[in-house]
Design a protein around this motif. Structure first.
Motif, PDB file in Angstrom:
ATOM      1  N   ALA A 115      64.353  58.433  59.634  1.00 11.95           N
ATOM      2  CA  ALA A 115      63.065  59.093  59.395  1.00 11.95           C
ATOM      3  C   ALA A 115      62.459  58.672  58.054  1.00 11.95           C
ATOM      4  CB  ALA A 115      63.242  60.609  59.436  1.00 11.95           C
ATOM      5  N   GLY A 116      63.172  57.840  57.308  1.00 15.44           N
ATOM      6  CA  GLY A 116      62.659  57.372  56.029  1.00 15.44           C
ATOM      7  C   GLY A 116      62.787  58.371  54.895  1.00 15.44           C
ATOM      8  N   LEU A 117      63.645  59.378  55.074  1.00 18.05           N
ATOM      9  CA  LEU A 117      63.781  60.420  54.061  1.00 18.05           C
ATOM     10  C   LEU A 117      64.865  60.118  53.032  1.00 18.05           C
ATOM     11  CD1 LEU A 117      63.370  63.523  56.379  1.00 18.05           C
ATOM     12  CD2 LEU A 117      61.641  62.393  54.987  1.00 18.05           C
ATOM     13  N   VAL A 118      65.884  59.355  53.418  1.00 14.37           N
ATOM     14  CA  VAL A 118      66.924  58.955  52.466  1.00 14.37           C
ATOM     15  C   VAL A 118      67.145  57.445  52.563  1.00 14.37           C
ATOM     16  CG1 VAL A 118      68.145  61.177  52.523  1.00 14.37           C
ATOM     17  CG2 VAL A 118      68.879  59.341  54.026  1.00 14.37           C
ATOM     18  N   LYS A 119      67.680  56.916  51.483  1.00 19.94           N
ATOM     19  CA  LYS A 119      68.087  55.514  51.421  1.00 19.94           C
ATOM     20  C   LYS A 119      69.559  55.480  51.083  1.00 19.94           C
ATOM     21  CE  LYS A 119      63.692  53.522  50.135  1.00 19.94           C
ATOM     22  NZ  LYS A 119      62.968  52.681  49.190  1.00 19.94           N
ATOM     23  N   SER A 120      70.190  54.380  51.399  1.00 19.80           N
ATOM     24  CA  SER A 120      71.611  54.253  51.090  1.00 19.80           C
ATOM     25  C   SER A 120      71.880  52.905  50.442  1.00 19.80           C
ATOM     26  CB  SER A 120      72.443  54.397  52.364  1.00 19.80           C
ATOM     27  OG  SER A 120      72.136  53.361  53.277  1.00 19.80           O
ATOM     28  N   ARG A 121      73.009  52.851  49.737  1.00 13.29           N
ATOM     29  CA  ARG A 121      73.480  51.595  49.160  1.00 13.29           C
ATOM     30  C   ARG A 121      74.993  51.596  49.217  1.00 13.29           C
ATOM     31  NH1 ARG A 121      75.627  51.805  43.967  1.00 13.29           N
ATOM     32  NH2 ARG A 121      75.358  53.833  42.966  1.00 13.29           N
ATOM     33  N   ALA A 147      36.571  62.197  68.496  1.00 18.71           N
ATOM     34  CA  ALA A 147      36.672  61.753  67.110  1.00 18.71           C
ATOM     35  C   ALA A 147      37.713  62.562  66.341  1.00 18.71           C
ATOM     36  CB  ALA A 147      35.305  61.862  66.420  1.00 18.71           C
ATOM     37  N   ARG A 148      37.994  63.764  66.802  1.00 17.81           N
ATOM     38  CA  ARG A 148      39.007  64.612  66.156  1.00 17.81           C
ATOM     39  C   ARG A 148      40.425  64.251  66.587  1.00 17.81           C
ATOM     40  NH1 ARG A 148      37.799  70.892  65.661  1.00 17.81           N
ATOM     41  NH2 ARG A 148      36.064  70.795  64.216  1.00 17.81           N
ATOM     42  N   ARG A 149      40.554  63.422  67.587  1.00 23.14           N
ATOM     43  CA  ARG A 149      41.880  63.050  68.090  1.00 23.14           C
ATOM     44  C   ARG A 149      42.620  62.307  66.977  1.00 23.14           C
ATOM     45  NH1 ARG A 149      40.841  60.147  73.027  1.00 23.14           N
ATOM     46  NH2 ARG A 149      40.498  62.205  73.903  1.00 23.14           N
ATOM     47  N   PRO A 150      43.788  62.799  66.575  1.00 26.60           N
ATOM     48  CA  PRO A 150      44.512  62.168  65.474  1.00 26.60           C
ATOM     49  C   PRO A 150      45.051  60.793  65.864  1.00 26.60           C
ATOM     50  CG  PRO A 150      45.739  64.044  66.333  1.00 26.60           C
ATOM     51  CD  PRO A 150      44.452  63.983  67.082  1.00 26.60           C
ATOM     52  N   ASP A 151      45.257  59.966  64.846  1.00 30.44           N
ATOM     53  CA  ASP A 151      45.842  58.650  65.036  1.00 30.44           C
ATOM     54  C   ASP A 151      47.259  58.808  65.601  1.00 30.44           C
ATOM     55  OD1 ASP A 151      46.073  55.689  64.439  1.00 30.44           O
ATOM     56  OD2 ASP A 151      47.730  56.507  63.224  1.00 30.44           O
ATOM     57  N   HIS A 152      47.530  58.104  66.690  1.00 29.51           N
ATOM     58  CA  HIS A 152      48.822  58.252  67.371  1.00 29.51           C
ATOM     59  C   HIS A 152      49.992  57.869  66.457  1.00 29.51           C
ATOM     60  CE1 HIS A 152      51.765  58.408  70.559  1.00 29.51           C
ATOM     61  NE2 HIS A 152      52.140  57.174  70.249  1.00 29.51           N
ATOM     62  N   GLY A 153      49.839  56.790  65.698  1.00 26.90           N
ATOM     63  CA  GLY A 153      50.916  56.362  64.806  1.00 26.90           C
ATOM     64  C   GLY A 153      51.234  57.406  63.752  1.00 26.90           C
ATOM     65  N   ALA A 154      50.194  58.038  63.215  1.00 29.96           N
ATOM     66  CA  ALA A 154      50.408  59.080  62.210  1.00 29.96           C
ATOM     67  C   ALA A 154      51.136  60.266  62.819  1.00 29.96           C
ATOM     68  CB  ALA A 154      49.069  59.527  61.615  1.00 29.96           C
ATOM     69  N   VAL A 155      50.768  60.631  64.029  1.00 35.70           N
ATOM     70  CA  VAL A 155      51.406  61.771  64.698  1.00 35.70           C
ATOM     71  C   VAL A 155      52.873  61.462  64.980  1.00 35.70           C
ATOM     72  CG1 VAL A 155      51.434  63.151  66.811  1.00 35.70           C
ATOM     73  CG2 VAL A 155      49.270  62.693  65.644  1.00 35.70           C
ATOM     74  N   VAL A 156      53.169  60.249  65.404  1.00 34.00           N
ATOM     75  CA  VAL A 156      54.561  59.864  65.664  1.00 34.00           C
ATOM     76  C   VAL A 156      55.378  59.937  64.379  1.00 34.00           C
ATOM     77  CG1 VAL A 156      56.058  57.928  66.321  1.00 34.00           C
ATOM     78  CG2 VAL A 156      54.059  58.484  67.714  1.00 34.00           C
ATOM     79  N   THR A 157      54.807  59.443  63.284  1.00 32.12           N
ATOM     80  CA  THR A 157      55.496  59.505  61.986  1.00 32.12           C
ATOM     81  C   THR A 157      55.743  60.949  61.573  1.00 32.12           C
ATOM     82  OG1 THR A 157      54.556  57.403  61.264  1.00 32.12           O
ATOM     83  CG2 THR A 157      55.315  58.905  59.534  1.00 32.12           C
ATOM     84  N   GLN A 158      54.727  61.782  61.683  1.00 27.03           N
ATOM     85  CA  GLN A 158      54.877  63.194  61.312  1.00 27.03           C
ATOM     86  C   GLN A 158      55.935  63.875  62.171  1.00 27.03           C
ATOM     87  OE1 GLN A 158      50.766  64.089  61.932  1.00 27.03           O
ATOM     88  NE2 GLN A 158      50.286  64.096  59.752  1.00 27.03           N
ATOM     89  N   ALA A 159      55.920  63.619  63.463  1.00 28.52           N
ATOM     90  CA  ALA A 159      56.899  64.239  64.358  1.00 28.52           C
ATOM     91  C   ALA A 159      58.310  63.772  64.022  1.00 28.52           C
ATOM     92  CB  ALA A 159      56.552  63.932  65.813  1.00 28.52           C
ATOM     93  N   THR A 160      58.459  62.513  63.653  1.00 24.55           N
ATOM     94  CA  THR A 160      59.773  61.983  63.281  1.00 24.55           C
ATOM     95  C   THR A 160      60.290  62.682  62.021  1.00 24.55           C
ATOM     96  OG1 THR A 160      59.278  59.842  64.275  1.00 24.55           O
ATOM     97  CG2 THR A 160      61.044  59.898  62.637  1.00 24.55           C
ATOM     98  N   VAL A 161      59.422  62.807  61.024  1.00 24.99           N
ATOM     99  CA  VAL A 161      59.824  63.452  59.766  1.00 24.99           C
ATOM    100  C   VAL A 161      60.160  64.923  60.004  1.00 24.99           C
ATOM    101  CG1 VAL A 161      58.989  64.214  57.504  1.00 24.99           C
ATOM    102  CG2 VAL A 161      58.600  61.858  58.261  1.00 24.99           C
ATOM    103  N   PHE A 162      59.264  65.640  60.699  1.00 26.65           N
ATOM    104  CA  PHE A 162      59.534  67.060  60.921  1.00 26.65           C
ATOM    105  C   PHE A 162      60.724  67.272  61.852  1.00 26.65           C
ATOM    106  CE2 PHE A 162      55.076  67.563  59.425  1.00 26.65           C
ATOM    107  CZ  PHE A 162      55.376  68.352  58.326  1.00 26.65           C
TER     108      PHE A 162
END
Length: 128
Positions: free
Chosen positions: A91-97, A30-45
């Motif tokens: 990583a979703g940290l910046v946007k461009s135009r 039950a403590r195993r983190p959600d895989h999608g959340a971990v992938v997102t966190q790893a991408t950002v970090f």
């Protein structure tokens, strides 16, 4: 160290022996983190794990800048800046135009600044 199913099975048996009256496996699963959340966190970090990319984010703290302005900030060629900006964008940290032939970059979400501020507040030992 092996990480195969046999090793996991051995670890589960050892835990069952340690906790004779309880079954800790369900609680641990039950403590195993959600895989999608971990992938997102790893991408950002992962995107934050580069001094040039952090410099770019800090430069954008005051507002939008074009790619050529960011070249001056980094003192780097266009190809280097573009590569770092691509990583930050993916990583979703910046946007461009686009405006004419210029591309402008801005922070995608102010939560980026919270991450940078928390990282700056960590007391990192200088000596190893």
């Amino acid at each position: 160290m092996s990480h195969g199913p046999d090793t996991l099975e051995q670890a589960c048996r050892a835990l069952e022996d340690l906790y004779e009256d309880d079954d800790p496996i369900d609680d641990l699963e039950a403590r195993r983190p959600d895989h999608g959340a971990v992938v997102t966190q790893a991408t950002v970090f992962g995107a934050l794990a580069n001094e040039h990319r952090v410099q770019l984010l800090e430069a954008l703290r005051e507002g939008e800048l074009c790619g050529c302005e960011l070249q001056v900030v980094l003192e780097a060629p266009q190809s280097t800046v573009a590569s770092h900006l691509r990583t930050l964008r993916e990583a979703g940290l910046v946007k461009s135009r686009k405006k004419g032939r210029w591309t402008y970059y801005r922070i995608a979400d102010t939560a980026v600044f919270e991450l940078l501020d928390v990282a700056e507040a960590v007391d990192v030992p200088l000596e190893k």
